[in-house]
Design a protein around this motif. Structure first.
Motif, PDB file in Angstrom:
ATOM      1  N   ALA A 145      15.850  -0.215  -9.163  1.00 20.90           N
ATOM      2  CA  ALA A 145      15.823   0.787 -10.228  1.00 20.90           C
ATOM      3  C   ALA A 145      17.166   1.511 -10.224  1.00 20.90           C
ATOM      4  CB  ALA A 145      14.683   1.776 -10.017  1.00 20.90           C
ATOM      5  N   ASP A 146      17.662   1.838 -11.401  1.00 17.74           N
ATOM      6  CA  ASP A 146      18.939   2.533 -11.515  1.00 17.74           C
ATOM      7  C   ASP A 146      18.804   3.985 -11.090  1.00 17.74           C
ATOM      8  OD1 ASP A 146      20.158   0.269 -12.470  1.00 17.74           O
ATOM      9  OD2 ASP A 146      19.834   0.783 -14.572  1.00 17.74           O
ATOM     10  N   SER A 147      19.619   4.396 -10.146  1.00 16.86           N
ATOM     11  CA  SER A 147      19.766   5.780  -9.666  1.00 16.86           C
ATOM     12  C   SER A 147      18.454   6.473  -9.305  1.00 16.86           C
ATOM     13  CB  SER A 147      20.527   6.627 -10.697  1.00 16.86           C
ATOM     14  OG  SER A 147      19.745   6.832 -11.854  1.00 16.86           O
ATOM     15  N   VAL A 148      17.447   5.704  -8.929  1.00 14.92           N
ATOM     16  CA  VAL A 148      16.166   6.274  -8.527  1.00 14.92           C
ATOM     17  C   VAL A 148      15.761   5.609  -7.208  1.00 14.92           C
ATOM     18  CG1 VAL A 148      13.744   6.553  -9.159  1.00 14.92           C
ATOM     19  CG2 VAL A 148      15.474   6.618 -10.930  1.00 14.92           C
ATOM     20  N   SER A 149      15.193   6.387  -6.319  1.00 12.89           N
ATOM     21  CA  SER A 149      14.753   5.854  -5.036  1.00 12.89           C
ATOM     22  C   SER A 149      13.615   4.853  -5.238  1.00 12.89           C
ATOM     23  CB  SER A 149      14.275   6.994  -4.141  1.00 12.89           C
ATOM     24  OG  SER A 149      13.707   6.477  -2.962  1.00 12.89           O
ATOM     25  N   VAL A 150      13.670   3.764  -4.518  1.00  8.44           N
ATOM     26  CA  VAL A 150      12.619   2.746  -4.610  1.00  8.44           C
ATOM     27  C   VAL A 150      11.722   2.751  -3.373  1.00  8.44           C
ATOM     28  CG1 VAL A 150      13.788   1.213  -6.217  1.00  8.44           C
ATOM     29  CG2 VAL A 150      14.260   1.013  -3.786  1.00  8.44           C
ATOM     30  N   ASN A 151      11.791   3.789  -2.583  1.00  6.86           N
ATOM     31  CA  ASN A 151      10.965   3.935  -1.399  1.00  6.86           C
ATOM     32  C   ASN A 151       9.582   4.460  -1.797  1.00  6.86           C
ATOM     33  OD1 ASN A 151      10.138   4.098   1.260  1.00  6.86           O
ATOM     34  ND2 ASN A 151      10.983   6.142   1.540  1.00  6.86           N
TER      35      ASN A 151
END
Length: 108
Positions: free
Chosen positions: A33-39
């Protein structure tokens, strides 16, 4: 005679045990994802109700079989559904692109 009965019973039990997990495979994937945490993105299999969460790198593992539907959801991302086909089961890794959820405010 007694040994052959024991072997027959063991073979039948093995068939019953392995027959319950028909064609399920551990599916590996990575979410970006662009500029968003994927955790911590929730990955839910709607058919067998198994759930897992992504690692800090966006990687996940979940049991699935053909025609299962995976739902990816997080508070800050748009939900995404993916139906698992035979090509997804054969691939080494799924690549999922998710987009940031945009909330439009009526007033500031």
């Amino acid at each position: 005679m007694k040994i052959s009965r024991v072997i027959l019973v063991l073979l039948v039990m093995c068939q019953i045990t392995f027959g319950q997990t028909t064609h399920e495979k551990l599916v590996h994937g990575k979410i970006t994802a662009d500029s968003v945490s994927v955790n911590g993105i929730k990955v839910l299999n709607l058919v067998n109700q198994k759930t897992t969460f992504t690692s800090k790198d966006g990687e996940f593992y979940i049991l699935a079989k053909a025609n299962d539907v995976l739902v990816f959801s997080a508070v800050n991302l748009e939900s995404y559904k993916l139906e698992i086909g035979s090509s997804e089961l054969m691939s080494e890794s799924l690549s999922i692109k998710m987009f940031a959820k945009i909330t439009k405010l009526s007033e500031v």
